[in-house]
Motif scaffolding. Structure first.
Motif, PDB file in Angstrom:
ATOM      1  N   LYS A   1       0.823  -1.217   0.000  1.00  0.00           N
ATOM      2  CA  LYS A   1       0.000   0.000   0.000  1.00  0.00           C
ATOM      3  C   LYS A   1       0.860   1.272   0.000  1.00  0.00           C
ATOM      4  O   LYS A   1       0.464   2.305  -0.560  1.00  0.00           O
ATOM      5  CB  LYS A   1      -0.911   0.012   1.221  1.00  0.00           C
ATOM      6  CG  LYS A   1      -1.982  -1.063   1.214  1.00  0.00           C
ATOM      7  CD  LYS A   1      -2.853  -0.954   2.453  1.00  0.00           C
ATOM      8  CE  LYS A   1      -3.931  -2.019   2.477  1.00  0.00           C
ATOM      9  NZ  LYS A   1      -4.788  -1.902   3.685  1.00  0.00           N
ATOM     10  N   GLU A   2       2.034   1.190   0.629  1.00  0.00           N
ATOM     11  CA  GLU A   2       2.893   2.375   0.721  1.00  0.00           C
ATOM     12  C   GLU A   2       3.431   2.799  -0.640  1.00  0.00           C
ATOM     13  O   GLU A   2       3.874   3.934  -0.815  1.00  0.00           O
ATOM     14  CB  GLU A   2       4.057   2.088   1.680  1.00  0.00           C
ATOM     15  CG  GLU A   2       3.591   1.831   3.107  1.00  0.00           C
ATOM     16  CD  GLU A   2       4.762   1.541   4.031  1.00  0.00           C
ATOM     17  OE1 GLU A   2       5.912   1.480   3.515  1.00  0.00           O
ATOM     18  OE2 GLU A   2       4.534   1.360   5.231  1.00  0.00           O
ATOM     19  N   SER A   3       3.396   1.876  -1.576  1.00  0.00           N
ATOM     20  CA  SER A   3       3.880   2.213  -2.927  1.00  0.00           C
ATOM     21  C   SER A   3       2.784   2.863  -3.766  1.00  0.00           C
ATOM     22  O   SER A   3       2.987   3.121  -4.963  1.00  0.00           O
ATOM     23  CB  SER A   3       4.386   0.955  -3.640  1.00  0.00           C
ATOM     24  OG  SER A   3       5.453   0.385  -2.914  1.00  0.00           O
ATOM     25  N   GLY A   4       1.642   3.093  -3.147  1.00  0.00           N
ATOM     26  CA  GLY A   4       0.561   3.762  -3.856  1.00  0.00           C
ATOM     27  C   GLY A   4      -0.407   2.846  -4.558  1.00  0.00           C
ATOM     28  O   GLY A   4      -1.294   3.309  -5.288  1.00  0.00           O
ATOM     29  N   HIS A   5      -0.303   1.538  -4.334  1.00  0.00           N
ATOM     30  CA  HIS A   5      -1.208   0.586  -4.961  1.00  0.00           C
ATOM     31  C   HIS A   5      -2.527   0.502  -4.170  1.00  0.00           C
ATOM     32  O   HIS A   5      -2.539   0.583  -2.939  1.00  0.00           O
ATOM     33  CB  HIS A   5      -0.561  -0.795  -5.051  1.00  0.00           C
ATOM     34  CG  HIS A   5       0.603  -0.855  -5.988  1.00  0.00           C
ATOM     35  ND1 HIS A   5       1.907  -0.590  -5.587  1.00  0.00           N
ATOM     36  CD2 HIS A   5       0.680  -1.136  -7.320  1.00  0.00           C
ATOM     37  CE1 HIS A   5       2.727  -0.720  -6.603  1.00  0.00           C
ATOM     38  NE2 HIS A   5       1.999  -1.051  -7.680  1.00  0.00           N
ATOM     39  N   HIS A   6      -3.595   0.327  -4.908  1.00  0.00           N
ATOM     40  CA  HIS A   6      -4.892   0.114  -4.254  1.00  0.00           C
ATOM     41  C   HIS A   6      -5.023  -1.376  -3.920  1.00  0.00           C
ATOM     42  O   HIS A   6      -5.083  -2.218  -4.838  1.00  0.00           O
ATOM     43  CB  HIS A   6      -6.027   0.559  -5.176  1.00  0.00           C
ATOM     44  CG  HIS A   6      -7.382   0.221  -4.623  1.00  0.00           C
ATOM     45  ND1 HIS A   6      -7.921   0.849  -3.526  1.00  0.00           N
ATOM     46  CD2 HIS A   6      -8.313  -0.694  -5.035  1.00  0.00           C
ATOM     47  CE1 HIS A   6      -9.115   0.347  -3.270  1.00  0.00           C
ATOM     48  NE2 HIS A   6      -9.369  -0.596  -4.177  1.00  0.00           N
ATOM     49  N   VAL A   7      -5.055  -1.675  -2.637  1.00  0.00           N
ATOM     50  CA  VAL A   7      -5.083  -3.073  -2.185  1.00  0.00           C
ATOM     51  C   VAL A   7      -6.310  -3.284  -1.291  1.00  0.00           C
ATOM     52  O   VAL A   7      -6.506  -2.562  -0.303  1.00  0.00           O
ATOM     53  CB  VAL A   7      -3.804  -3.447  -1.405  1.00  0.00           C
ATOM     54  CG1 VAL A   7      -3.880  -4.910  -0.956  1.00  0.00           C
ATOM     55  CG2 VAL A   7      -2.567  -3.214  -2.270  1.00  0.00           C
ATOM     56  N   GLU A   8      -7.132  -4.264  -1.673  1.00  0.00           N
ATOM     57  CA  GLU A   8      -8.254  -4.662  -0.816  1.00  0.00           C
ATOM     58  C   GLU A   8      -7.831  -5.843   0.048  1.00  0.00           C
ATOM     59  O   GLU A   8      -7.105  -6.739  -0.414  1.00  0.00           O
ATOM     60  CB  GLU A   8      -9.468  -5.057  -1.661  1.00  0.00           C
ATOM     61  CG  GLU A   8     -10.133  -3.886  -2.346  1.00  0.00           C
ATOM     62  CD  GLU A   8     -11.397  -4.296  -3.086  1.00  0.00           C
ATOM     63  OE1 GLU A   8     -11.668  -5.509  -3.181  1.00  0.00           O
ATOM     64  OE2 GLU A   8     -12.113  -3.408  -3.571  1.00  0.00           O
ATOM     65  N   GLU A   9      -8.282  -5.840   1.284  1.00  0.00           N
ATOM     66  CA  GLU A   9      -7.913  -6.914   2.216  1.00  0.00           C
ATOM     67  C   GLU A   9      -9.169  -7.497   2.871  1.00  0.00           C
ATOM     68  O   GLU A   9     -10.063  -6.754   3.282  1.00  0.00           O
ATOM     69  CB  GLU A   9      -6.954  -6.386   3.293  1.00  0.00           C
ATOM     70  CG  GLU A   9      -5.599  -5.971   2.742  1.00  0.00           C
ATOM     71  CD  GLU A   9      -4.652  -5.515   3.827  1.00  0.00           C
ATOM     72  OE1 GLU A   9      -3.426  -5.505   3.592  1.00  0.00           O
ATOM     73  OE2 GLU A   9      -5.148  -5.154   4.931  1.00  0.00           O
ATOM     74  N   PHE A  10      -9.200  -8.804   2.963  1.00  0.00           N
ATOM     75  CA  PHE A  10     -10.281  -9.515   3.631  1.00  0.00           C
ATOM     76  C   PHE A  10      -9.663 -10.424   4.692  1.00  0.00           C
ATOM     77  O   PHE A  10      -8.752 -11.213   4.389  1.00  0.00           O
ATOM     78  CB  PHE A  10     -11.073 -10.367   2.636  1.00  0.00           C
ATOM     79  CG  PHE A  10     -11.761  -9.574   1.564  1.00  0.00           C
ATOM     80  CD1 PHE A  10     -13.000  -9.003   1.777  1.00  0.00           C
ATOM     81  CD2 PHE A  10     -11.148  -9.388   0.334  1.00  0.00           C
ATOM     82  CE1 PHE A  10     -13.632  -8.279   0.787  1.00  0.00           C
ATOM     83  CE2 PHE A  10     -11.764  -8.660  -0.664  1.00  0.00           C
ATOM     84  CZ  PHE A  10     -13.007  -8.098  -0.435  1.00  0.00           C
ATOM     85  N   LYS A  11     -10.183 -10.311   5.897  1.00  0.00           N
ATOM     86  CA  LYS A  11      -9.732 -11.186   6.990  1.00  0.00           C
ATOM     87  C   LYS A  11     -10.729 -12.341   7.146  1.00  0.00           C
ATOM     88  O   LYS A  11     -11.940 -12.123   7.209  1.00  0.00           O
ATOM     89  CB  LYS A  11      -9.621 -10.391   8.287  1.00  0.00           C
ATOM     90  CG  LYS A  11      -8.519  -9.342   8.249  1.00  0.00           C
ATOM     91  CD  LYS A  11      -8.419  -8.608   9.581  1.00  0.00           C
ATOM     92  CE  LYS A  11      -7.303  -7.565   9.531  1.00  0.00           C
ATOM     93  NZ  LYS A  11      -7.189  -6.821  10.812  1.00  0.00           N
ATOM     94  N   LEU A  12     -10.188 -13.536   7.225  1.00  0.00           N
ATOM     95  CA  LEU A  12     -11.011 -14.753   7.324  1.00  0.00           C
ATOM     96  C   LEU A  12     -10.666 -15.506   8.604  1.00  0.00           C
ATOM     97  O   LEU A  12      -9.485 -15.724   8.911  1.00  0.00           O
ATOM     98  CB  LEU A  12     -10.777 -15.658   6.111  1.00  0.00           C
ATOM     99  CG  LEU A  12     -11.018 -15.024   4.735  1.00  0.00           C
ATOM    100  CD1 LEU A  12     -10.522 -15.947   3.636  1.00  0.00           C
ATOM    101  CD2 LEU A  12     -12.476 -14.704   4.542  1.00  0.00           C
TER     102      LEU A  12
END
Length: 241
Positions: free
Chosen positions: A110-121
């Motif tokens: 994320k720090e590199s500017g990428h859009h990242v979605e996260e799901f916790k299972l």
């Protein structure tokens, strides 16, 4: 179902039908809702315990991808069947036509500017399905003669057992007593017969004595033989009783 802008995940939890010393698997379905290529990556807090295939991949636009999570065989169950393991699924947009070989760790930074979605299972242990009983219905009634039911709906097995026992207790002493009485009666008859024969022999002996006395000396040898013979007969008869 967990839903983000890129992927929807089903189910929301990883459910394992837990059994000791058995490898168990469950699956996740990732659905790409976008028109882009979506790269994903699966992480876990306990990587030695689980095997994820694939742990990285690309979901094509408007397509789905299945991820299989396998738990290694466990030697003991956790307290209260509660598991603290967690999974994290990350997803991000990849270049058009991207493949697994094009995925890099930098894409999920994320720090590199990428859009990242996260799901916790979460990981949930559930009881395994119980196998059907091998006992057929009605087998107990067919094979067990211990219980019988009368027409009025009450069990009469215990009543029959009690009655049979009482009957045996009543009949056996009576049969034994009848046999004893028959034997006693037979012995008594034989004893009376011997006594009667003994009485007759004594009478004959007295009569013989009188005859000998009247003949004044008569036949002493014959008298002795006769007395001895009578003694043998009496001994034999008394021995039989």
């Amino acid at each position: 179902m967990s839903t983000g802008e890129l992927l929807s995940i089903q189910p929301q939890d990883l459910q394992f039908p837990f059994e000791l010393r058995k490898q168990i698997s469950c699956s996740l379905q990732l659905s790409n809702k976008s028109d882009d290529y979506v790269a994903f990556k699966v992480k876990t807090t306990n990587p030695k315990k689980y095997c994820v295939r694939p742990n990285t991949g690309v979901v094509l636009p408007r397509s789905t991808c299945d991820v299989i999570v396998t738990m290694q065989a466990q030697k003991e169950a956790p307290p209260d069947m509660q598991c603290k393991d967690k999974f994290l699924l990350q997803s991000t947009i990849a270049k058009p036509g991207a493949a697994v070989k094009d995925i890099t760790p930098e894409m999920f930074n994320k720090e590199s500017g990428h859009h990242v979605e996260e799901f916790k299972l979460r990981v949930i242990y559930v009881a395994p399905p119980r196998p059907p009983s091998p006992v057929r219905e009605g087998s107990e009634e067919d094979s067990s003669p211990r219980v019988s039911v009368s027409e009025n709906g009450h069990s009469n097995a215990s009543e029959f057992t009690a009655a049979s026992k009482a009957f045996n207790e009543r009949v056996e002493p009576q049969e034994t007593s009848a046999e004893a009485r028959t034997l006693i009666s037979k012995v008594t008859e034989e004893k009376n017969s011997v006594i009667e024969q003994n009485r007759k022999l004594q009478q004959e002996l007295e009569h013989l004595r009188h005859e000998v006395n009247r003949s004044h000396g008569g036949l002493p040898f014959l008298y002795v033989v006769l007395v001895g013979f009578i003694g043998i007969i009496l001994g034999y008869l008394l021995k039989r009783t």
